[in-house]
Design a protein around this motif. Structure first.
Motif, PDB file in Angstrom:
ATOM      1  N   PHE A  15     -17.771   5.886 -18.116  1.00 51.04           N
ATOM      2  CA  PHE A  15     -18.222   7.679 -19.189  1.00 51.04           C
ATOM      3  C   PHE A  15     -17.411   8.480 -17.528  1.00 51.04           C
ATOM      4  CE2 PHE A  15     -20.561   6.772 -21.858  1.00 51.04           C
ATOM      5  CZ  PHE A  15     -21.750   5.459 -21.351  1.00 51.04           C
ATOM      6  N   GLY A  16     -17.381  10.547 -18.389  1.00 48.01           N
ATOM      7  CA  GLY A  16     -16.828  11.483 -17.671  1.00 48.01           C
ATOM      8  C   GLY A  16     -18.574  11.621 -17.396  1.00 48.01           C
ATOM      9  N   ALA A  17     -17.628  13.001 -16.414  1.00 50.29           N
ATOM     10  CA  ALA A  17     -18.548  14.034 -15.747  1.00 50.29           C
ATOM     11  C   ALA A  17     -18.601  15.125 -17.123  1.00 50.29           C
ATOM     12  CB  ALA A  17     -18.032  14.490 -13.697  1.00 50.29           C
ATOM     13  N   ALA A  18     -19.312  15.956 -16.704  1.00 49.44           N
ATOM     14  CA  ALA A  18     -19.295  17.054 -17.389  1.00 49.44           C
ATOM     15  C   ALA A  18     -19.545  17.908 -16.238  1.00 49.44           C
ATOM     16  CB  ALA A  18     -20.822  17.172 -18.043  1.00 49.44           C
ATOM     17  N   THR A  19     -20.377  19.195 -16.786  1.00 43.37           N
ATOM     18  CA  THR A  19     -20.447  20.543 -15.602  1.00 43.37           C
ATOM     19  C   THR A  19     -21.088  20.904 -14.602  1.00 43.37           C
ATOM     20  OG1 THR A  19     -21.768  21.453 -17.838  1.00 43.37           O
ATOM     21  CG2 THR A  19     -19.572  21.435 -17.503  1.00 43.37           C
ATOM     22  N   VAL A  20     -22.346  20.626 -14.457  1.00 41.96           N
ATOM     23  CA  VAL A  20     -23.320  21.523 -13.523  1.00 41.96           C
ATOM     24  C   VAL A  20     -23.332  19.961 -12.367  1.00 41.96           C
ATOM     25  CG1 VAL A  20     -25.740  22.218 -12.683  1.00 41.96           C
ATOM     26  CG2 VAL A  20     -23.691  23.228 -14.397  1.00 41.96           C
ATOM     27  N   ALA A  21     -23.346  20.131 -11.531  1.00 38.83           N
ATOM     28  CA  ALA A  21     -23.764  19.298 -10.922  1.00 38.83           C
ATOM     29  C   ALA A  21     -25.126  18.734 -10.089  1.00 38.83           C
ATOM     30  CB  ALA A  21     -22.628  18.954  -9.523  1.00 38.83           C
ATOM     31  N   HIS A  22     -25.999  19.636  -9.376  1.00 35.95           N
ATOM     32  CA  HIS A  22     -27.068  19.230  -8.786  1.00 35.95           C
ATOM     33  C   HIS A  22     -27.182  17.721  -8.182  1.00 35.95           C
ATOM     34  CE1 HIS A  22     -27.598  23.854  -9.833  1.00 35.95           C
ATOM     35  NE2 HIS A  22     -27.145  23.080 -11.615  1.00 35.95           N
ATOM     36  N   ALA A  23     -26.405  17.891  -7.559  1.00 35.28           N
ATOM     37  CA  ALA A  23     -26.634  15.880  -7.009  1.00 35.28           C
ATOM     38  C   ALA A  23     -27.317  16.618  -5.854  1.00 35.28           C
ATOM     39  CB  ALA A  23     -25.560  15.120  -7.623  1.00 35.28           C
ATOM     40  N   ASP A  24     -28.070  15.235  -5.348  1.00 37.18           N
ATOM     41  CA  ASP A  24     -27.871  14.652  -4.376  1.00 37.18           C
ATOM     42  C   ASP A  24     -28.928  13.760  -4.368  1.00 37.18           C
ATOM     43  OD1 ASP A  24     -28.114  18.072  -3.780  1.00 37.18           O
ATOM     44  OD2 ASP A  24     -27.553  16.886  -1.755  1.00 37.18           O
ATOM     45  N   GLY A  25     -28.270  11.915  -4.844  1.00 38.06           N
ATOM     46  CA  GLY A  25     -29.783  10.913  -5.048  1.00 38.06           C
ATOM     47  C   GLY A  25     -28.602  10.434  -4.460  1.00 38.06           C
ATOM     48  N   ARG A  26     -29.007   8.873  -4.632  1.00 35.45           N
ATOM     49  CA  ARG A  26     -28.483   7.487  -4.949  1.00 35.45           C
ATOM     50  C   ARG A  26     -29.301   6.168  -6.037  1.00 35.45           C
ATOM     51  NH1 ARG A  26     -26.488   4.124  -0.374  1.00 35.45           N
ATOM     52  NH2 ARG A  26     -27.370   1.522  -0.784  1.00 35.45           N
ATOM     53  N   LEU A  27     -28.550   5.309  -5.874  1.00 36.18           N
ATOM     54  CA  LEU A  27     -28.901   4.567  -6.760  1.00 36.18           C
ATOM     55  C   LEU A  27     -27.886   3.425  -6.117  1.00 36.18           C
ATOM     56  CD1 LEU A  27     -29.105   3.705  -9.667  1.00 36.18           C
ATOM     57  CD2 LEU A  27     -26.949   3.748 -10.777  1.00 36.18           C
ATOM     58  N   GLU A  28     -28.280   1.849  -6.676  1.00 34.53           N
ATOM     59  CA  GLU A  28     -27.870   0.893  -5.727  1.00 34.53           C
ATOM     60  C   GLU A  28     -28.503   0.084  -6.912  1.00 34.53           C
ATOM     61  OE1 GLU A  28     -28.613  -2.816  -2.277  1.00 34.53           O
ATOM     62  OE2 GLU A  28     -28.607  -0.288  -1.916  1.00 34.53           O
ATOM     63  N   ALA A  29     -27.953  -0.324  -8.081  1.00 34.33           N
ATOM     64  CA  ALA A  29     -28.487  -1.380  -9.025  1.00 34.33           C
ATOM     65  C   ALA A  29     -27.731  -2.732  -8.686  1.00 34.33           C
ATOM     66  CB  ALA A  29     -27.871  -0.454 -10.271  1.00 34.33           C
ATOM     67  N   ARG A  30     -27.962  -3.788  -9.969  1.00 38.63           N
ATOM     68  CA  ARG A  30     -27.600  -5.157  -9.991  1.00 38.63           C
ATOM     69  C   ARG A  30     -27.318  -5.619 -11.914  1.00 38.63           C
ATOM     70  NH1 ARG A  30     -27.237  -8.192  -5.270  1.00 38.63           N
ATOM     71  NH2 ARG A  30     -27.889  -7.384  -3.259  1.00 38.63           N
ATOM     72  N   TYR A  31     -26.762  -5.817 -11.681  1.00 39.78           N
ATOM     73  CA  TYR A  31     -26.732  -5.995 -13.213  1.00 39.78           C
ATOM     74  C   TYR A  31     -26.404  -7.446 -13.914  1.00 39.78           C
ATOM     75  CZ  TYR A  31     -25.531  -1.209 -13.700  1.00 39.78           C
ATOM     76  OH  TYR A  31     -25.944   0.344 -13.726  1.00 39.78           O
ATOM     77  N   ARG A  32     -27.251  -7.788 -15.160  1.00 40.21           N
ATOM     78  CA  ARG A  32     -26.907  -9.126 -15.068  1.00 40.21           C
ATOM     79  C   ARG A  32     -25.647  -9.444 -16.109  1.00 40.21           C
ATOM     80  NH1 ARG A  32     -28.711 -12.041 -19.922  1.00 40.21           N
ATOM     81  NH2 ARG A  32     -28.340 -14.526 -19.653  1.00 40.21           N
ATOM     82  N   MET A  33     -24.877 -10.052 -16.564  1.00 40.32           N
ATOM     83  CA  MET A  33     -23.855  -9.712 -17.581  1.00 40.32           C
ATOM     84  C   MET A  33     -23.631 -10.926 -19.095  1.00 40.32           C
ATOM     85  SD  MET A  33     -20.542  -8.178 -15.967  1.00 40.32           S
ATOM     86  CE  MET A  33     -19.744  -7.979 -18.335  1.00 40.32           C
ATOM     87  N   SER A  34     -23.544 -11.127 -20.154  1.00 43.96           N
ATOM     88  CA  SER A  34     -23.811 -12.501 -20.971  1.00 43.96           C
ATOM     89  C   SER A  34     -22.883 -12.456 -22.139  1.00 43.96           C
ATOM     90  CB  SER A  34     -25.165 -12.376 -21.472  1.00 43.96           C
ATOM     91  OG  SER A  34     -25.674 -10.620 -22.027  1.00 43.96           O
ATOM     92  N   LEU A  35     -22.307 -12.716 -22.981  1.00 45.28           N
ATOM     93  CA  LEU A  35     -21.790 -13.069 -24.031  1.00 45.28           C
ATOM     94  C   LEU A  35     -23.124 -14.207 -24.837  1.00 45.28           C
ATOM     95  CD1 LEU A  35     -19.625 -12.051 -25.331  1.00 45.28           C
ATOM     96  CD2 LEU A  35     -18.074 -14.639 -24.680  1.00 45.28           C
ATOM     97  N   GLY A  36     -23.235 -13.858 -26.404  1.00 44.89           N
ATOM     98  CA  GLY A  36     -24.100 -14.173 -27.154  1.00 44.89           C
ATOM     99  C   GLY A  36     -25.666 -14.904 -26.835  1.00 44.89           C
ATOM    100  N   GLY A  37     -26.100 -13.828 -25.692  1.00 47.00           N
ATOM    101  CA  GLY A  37     -26.847 -14.493 -24.775  1.00 47.00           C
ATOM    102  C   GLY A  37     -27.327 -15.121 -23.911  1.00 47.00           C
TER     103      GLY A  37
END
Length: 279
Positions: A15-37
């Motif tokens: 994805f790309g950025a759009a226009t109005v920011a208003h951003a003061d935040g933090r994200l920490e995420a962990r993901y699982r990747m799968s193929l055919g379950g």
């Protein structure tokens, strides 16, 4: 497969950025990747954004049976500025290592596009490859920056508006567009962290240059009608990032899903070098 694991957080959702920011935040995420379950990999993502800058960092590794056949791991990161309500990428780097090869990409960008780049191994010359022109390197986002969605205006960010965009991405080898369209709203829940609504976008792949048009994989992805991304909010911001993504392939559904999605406002704090923990 290794490259998919490393960049799934960014490219699969792309994805790309759009226009109005208003951003003061933090994200920490962990993901699982799968193929055919079946699990094939793990990935981690850290994003920090304040009024002036942003930093994003990701890491990935193959797991399970795939790791036994072809071990691999890698990292990716990006940084840039927040100016006049938009994200301006300044640097992107990616390194991947498997049992067969090592790969590294470095991009340096300014307001006009890509100023410097290094790709190892270099893209080989081929008469059936659409050449990447200087024009293709302008007005683009790198894959990591492209994972950050800013929703303009003052209405609720989690809305159909988040999906109304065409995204221009250059990853050092290929230039392509991802065309998003609104699909539905859907509740999501991580094992740790976020539980709430998400907006689901359908995604269409449109190659521009750097690809080989006659390749079966390219034709398949262009015709693929079953690519989706679920976007969830970063606390304290108008930013949405991928919580889940799914692509139907010839051998099953390739999926990326957050197991943890911890986010918090950062008002009054300065963005610091973000580092993704080992997934």
């Amino acid at each position: 497969m290794m490259r998919l694991c490393l960049t799934a957080v960014t490219v699969l959702a792309g994805f790309g950025a759009a226009t109005v920011a208003h951003a003061d935040g933090r994200l920490e995420a962990r993901y699982r990747m799968s193929l055919g379950g079946l699990e094939v990999g793990r990935a981690a993502l850290v994003i920090e954004v304040d009024d002036n800058s942003y930093i994003a960092s990701g890491s990935g590794r193959l797991t399970g049976v795939v790791q036994a056949v072809s071990p691999g791991k890698g990292t990716a990161g990006a940084r840039g500025v927040v100016a006049r309500g938009t994200l301006g990428p300044r640097a992107f780097a990616m390194e991947a290592e498997s049992d067969k090869k090592k790969e590294a990409i470095r991009l340096v960008m300014n307001g006009g596009g890509v100023a410097q780049m290094a790709v190892m191994p270099p893209v080989g010359a081929s008469p059936d490859r659409v050449p990447v022109t200087d024009k293709d390197k302008k007005g683009i986002f790198d894959p990591m920056t492209a994972a950050l969605i800013m929703v303009p205006g003052t209405d609720e960010p989690l809305s159909a508006k988040a999906c109304e965009r065409t995204l221009s991405i250059f990853d050092g080898r290929q230039r392509y567009d991802l065309v998003l369209s609104f699909e539905r709203m859907e509740a999501v829940k991580a094992e740790k962290g976020y539980a709430g609504p998400s907006v689901v976008c359908r995604v269409a792949y449109r190659p521009v240059s750097g690809h080989k048009p006659n390749r079966t994989a390219v034709k398949y992805m262009m015709a693929n009608k079953e690519m989706y991304v679920w976007l969830a909010p970063v606390a304290g911001t108008r930013m949405l990032v991928p919580f889940r993504a799914a692509v139907t392939t010839a051998i099953g559904v390739a999926a990326l899903e957050a197991e943890s999605f911890e986010t918090e406002p950062m008002v009054g704090r300065k963005a610091s070098p973000a580092k993704a923990a080992a997934p």
